[in-house]
Design a protein around this motif. Structure first.
Motif, PDB file in Angstrom:
ATOM      1  N   PHE A   1       6.375 -22.354   1.264  1.00 21.18           N
ATOM      2  CA  PHE A   1       5.533 -21.710   2.141  1.00 21.18           C
ATOM      3  C   PHE A   1       5.058 -22.564   3.230  1.00 21.18           C
ATOM      4  CE2 PHE A   1       6.137 -18.613  -1.381  1.00 21.18           C
ATOM      5  CZ  PHE A   1       6.406 -17.535  -0.561  1.00 21.18           C
ATOM      6  N   ILE A   2       5.061 -22.308   4.644  1.00 16.94           N
ATOM      7  CA  ILE A   2       4.502 -22.983   5.399  1.00 16.94           C
ATOM      8  C   ILE A   2       3.724 -22.115   6.527  1.00 16.94           C
ATOM      9  CG2 ILE A   2       6.111 -24.857   5.226  1.00 16.94           C
ATOM     10  CD1 ILE A   2       7.317 -23.973   8.139  1.00 16.94           C
ATOM     11  N   LYS A   3       2.636 -22.801   7.298  1.00 19.76           N
ATOM     12  CA  LYS A   3       2.029 -22.069   8.557  1.00 19.76           C
ATOM     13  C   LYS A   3       2.649 -22.740   9.709  1.00 19.76           C
ATOM     14  CE  LYS A   3      -1.211 -19.354   6.105  1.00 19.76           C
ATOM     15  NZ  LYS A   3      -2.847 -19.091   6.038  1.00 19.76           N
ATOM     16  N   LYS A   4       3.590 -22.487  10.589  1.00 17.05           N
ATOM     17  CA  LYS A   4       3.695 -23.066  11.569  1.00 17.05           C
ATOM     18  C   LYS A   4       3.802 -22.169  12.875  1.00 17.05           C
ATOM     19  CE  LYS A   4       7.417 -25.914  13.940  1.00 17.05           C
ATOM     20  NZ  LYS A   4       8.783 -26.693  13.549  1.00 17.05           N
ATOM     21  N   TYR A   5       2.612 -22.258  13.824  1.00 20.42           N
ATOM     22  CA  TYR A   5       2.203 -21.580  14.680  1.00 20.42           C
ATOM     23  C   TYR A   5       3.101 -21.547  16.012  1.00 20.42           C
ATOM     24  CZ  TYR A   5      -1.707 -20.435  11.923  1.00 20.42           C
ATOM     25  OH  TYR A   5      -2.244 -19.865  10.836  1.00 20.42           O
ATOM     26  N   PHE A   6       2.894 -20.727  16.781  1.00 26.33           N
ATOM     27  CA  PHE A   6       3.809 -20.741  18.080  1.00 26.33           C
ATOM     28  C   PHE A   6       3.804 -22.370  19.019  1.00 26.33           C
ATOM     29  CE2 PHE A   6       4.148 -20.064  22.656  1.00 26.33           C
ATOM     30  CZ  PHE A   6       5.251 -19.490  22.820  1.00 26.33           C
ATOM     31  N   GLU A   7       2.442 -22.758  18.983  1.00 24.80           N
ATOM     32  CA  GLU A   7       2.276 -24.043  19.782  1.00 24.80           C
ATOM     33  C   GLU A   7       2.781 -25.190  18.951  1.00 24.80           C
ATOM     34  OE1 GLU A   7      -1.280 -21.101  20.428  1.00 24.80           O
ATOM     35  OE2 GLU A   7      -0.014 -21.809  18.729  1.00 24.80           O
ATOM     36  N   GLU A   8       3.184 -25.061  17.536  1.00 22.56           N
ATOM     37  CA  GLU A   8       3.806 -26.334  17.118  1.00 22.56           C
ATOM     38  C   GLU A   8       5.301 -26.354  17.117  1.00 22.56           C
ATOM     39  OE1 GLU A   8       1.024 -26.903  12.949  1.00 22.56           O
ATOM     40  OE2 GLU A   8       1.683 -24.870  13.385  1.00 22.56           O
ATOM     41  N   PHE A   9       5.983 -25.257  17.792  1.00 20.48           N
ATOM     42  CA  PHE A   9       7.328 -25.415  17.788  1.00 20.48           C
ATOM     43  C   PHE A   9       7.813 -26.345  19.099  1.00 20.48           C
ATOM     44  CE2 PHE A   9       7.402 -21.857  15.208  1.00 20.48           C
ATOM     45  CZ  PHE A   9       8.469 -21.977  14.632  1.00 20.48           C
TER      46      PHE A   9
ATOM     47  N   PHE B   1      12.653 -22.300   4.542  1.00 19.76           N
ATOM     48  CA  PHE B   1      11.233 -22.264   3.985  1.00 19.76           C
ATOM     49  C   PHE B   1      10.799 -20.799   4.633  1.00 19.76           C
ATOM     50  CE2 PHE B   1      11.870 -24.597   7.968  1.00 19.76           C
ATOM     51  CZ  PHE B   1      10.928 -23.526   9.100  1.00 19.76           C
ATOM     52  N   ILE B   2       9.847 -20.411   4.084  1.00 18.19           N
ATOM     53  CA  ILE B   2       9.084 -19.241   4.704  1.00 18.19           C
ATOM     54  C   ILE B   2       7.810 -19.681   5.383  1.00 18.19           C
ATOM     55  CG2 ILE B   2       7.649 -17.197   3.868  1.00 18.19           C
ATOM     56  CD1 ILE B   2       9.806 -17.321   1.282  1.00 18.19           C
ATOM     57  N   ASN B   3       8.095 -19.405   6.791  1.00 20.85           N
ATOM     58  CA  ASN B   3       6.798 -19.402   7.650  1.00 20.85           C
ATOM     59  C   ASN B   3       5.833 -18.161   7.487  1.00 20.85           C
ATOM     60  OD1 ASN B   3       4.922 -20.094   9.648  1.00 20.85           O
ATOM     61  ND2 ASN B   3       6.518 -20.352  11.097  1.00 20.85           N
ATOM     62  N   GLU B   4       4.663 -18.044   7.093  1.00 18.66           N
ATOM     63  CA  GLU B   4       3.813 -17.058   6.861  1.00 18.66           C
ATOM     64  C   GLU B   4       3.285 -16.453   8.166  1.00 18.66           C
ATOM     65  OE1 GLU B   4       0.866 -17.525   3.602  1.00 18.66           O
ATOM     66  OE2 GLU B   4       1.917 -19.575   2.889  1.00 18.66           O
ATOM     67  N   VAL B   5       3.564 -17.228   9.222  1.00 16.91           N
ATOM     68  CA  VAL B   5       2.958 -16.785  10.432  1.00 16.91           C
ATOM     69  C   VAL B   5       3.942 -16.452  11.606  1.00 16.91           C
ATOM     70  CG1 VAL B   5       0.944 -17.824  10.274  1.00 16.91           C
ATOM     71  CG2 VAL B   5       2.452 -19.000  11.343  1.00 16.91           C
ATOM     72  N   SER B   6       5.159 -15.998  10.987  1.00 17.88           N
ATOM     73  CA  SER B   6       6.321 -16.055  11.875  1.00 17.88           C
ATOM     74  C   SER B   6       7.184 -14.579  11.201  1.00 17.88           C
ATOM     75  CB  SER B   6       7.287 -17.035  12.022  1.00 17.88           C
ATOM     76  OG  SER B   6       8.585 -16.827  12.676  1.00 17.88           O
ATOM     77  N   MET B   7       7.995 -13.926  12.103  1.00 18.45           N
ATOM     78  CA  MET B   7       8.843 -12.928  11.557  1.00 18.45           C
ATOM     79  C   MET B   7      10.011 -12.887  12.221  1.00 18.45           C
ATOM     80  SD  MET B   7       6.895  -9.477  12.368  1.00 18.45           S
ATOM     81  CE  MET B   7       5.228 -10.121  12.031  1.00 18.45           C
ATOM     82  N   SER B   8      11.401 -12.545  11.874  1.00 19.60           N
ATOM     83  CA  SER B   8      12.428 -12.326  12.587  1.00 19.60           C
ATOM     84  C   SER B   8      12.247 -11.282  13.682  1.00 19.60           C
ATOM     85  CB  SER B   8      13.685 -12.243  11.539  1.00 19.60           C
ATOM     86  OG  SER B   8      14.865 -12.233  12.324  1.00 19.60           O
TER      87      SER B   8
END
Length: 148
Positions: free
Chosen positions: A2-10, A74-81
């Motif tokens: 599990f990770i948290k990768k926000y929009f600004e980090e891409f 990985f599972i990005n907890e702050v993102s969805m398809s």
């Protein structure tokens, strides 16, 4: 993981690649059963000998499913398809072919939903000869760190 990768980090320079996965007859038979697609292109070896490719080929939807599954590292907890666009099957995949997937961040843009952005991943699937067999765009709806 599990990770948290926000929009600004891409970053538009990001690329990731998968290991290989060999497509088997079992994959094709199981996909035919699950999808109901028993067309002779996938199931009838003798009929296929009379066709241009001369052998059975994997369902495009099978290759799409397997390839996308291969990218789930990985599972990005702050993102969805959010969906998939521009899906194309470039070349056939046959029993015994091995596919690998390359994912690149193609675009980042605003989304109408407050506090979210849209990340577009370019998904490219290659066979063992490094020939492009499938391509699509995966859309991700991703939380922003700073809410509007």
């Amino acid at each position: 993981m599990f990770i948290k990768k926000y929009f600004e980090e891409f970053e538009l320079t990001e690329v990731r690649e998968t290991y290989g996965r060999t497509i088997t007859e079992t994959d094709i038979v199981m996909h035919a059963g699950q999808s109901g697609d028993f067309f002779p292109h996938h199931m009838d070896e003798e009929w296929c000998k009379t066709q241009p490719f001369k052998k059975r080929l994997a369902h495009g939807t099978l290759i799409f499913s397997v390839a996308i599954g291969m990218t789930a590292q990985f599972i990005n907890e702050v993102s969805m398809s959010y969906g998939y666009d521009r899906l194309r099957f470039i070349l056939p995949v046959f029993i015994g072919d091995t596919i690998k997937v390359k994912v690149s961040i193609k675009e980042k843009k605003e989304h109408k939903k407050p506090g979210y952005g849209l990340v577009v991943e370019l998904v490219e699937v290659y066979n063992q000869e490094m020939k492009l067999v499938m391509v699509c765009e995966h859309l991700l709806l991703v939380e922003k760190t700073v809410k509007a």
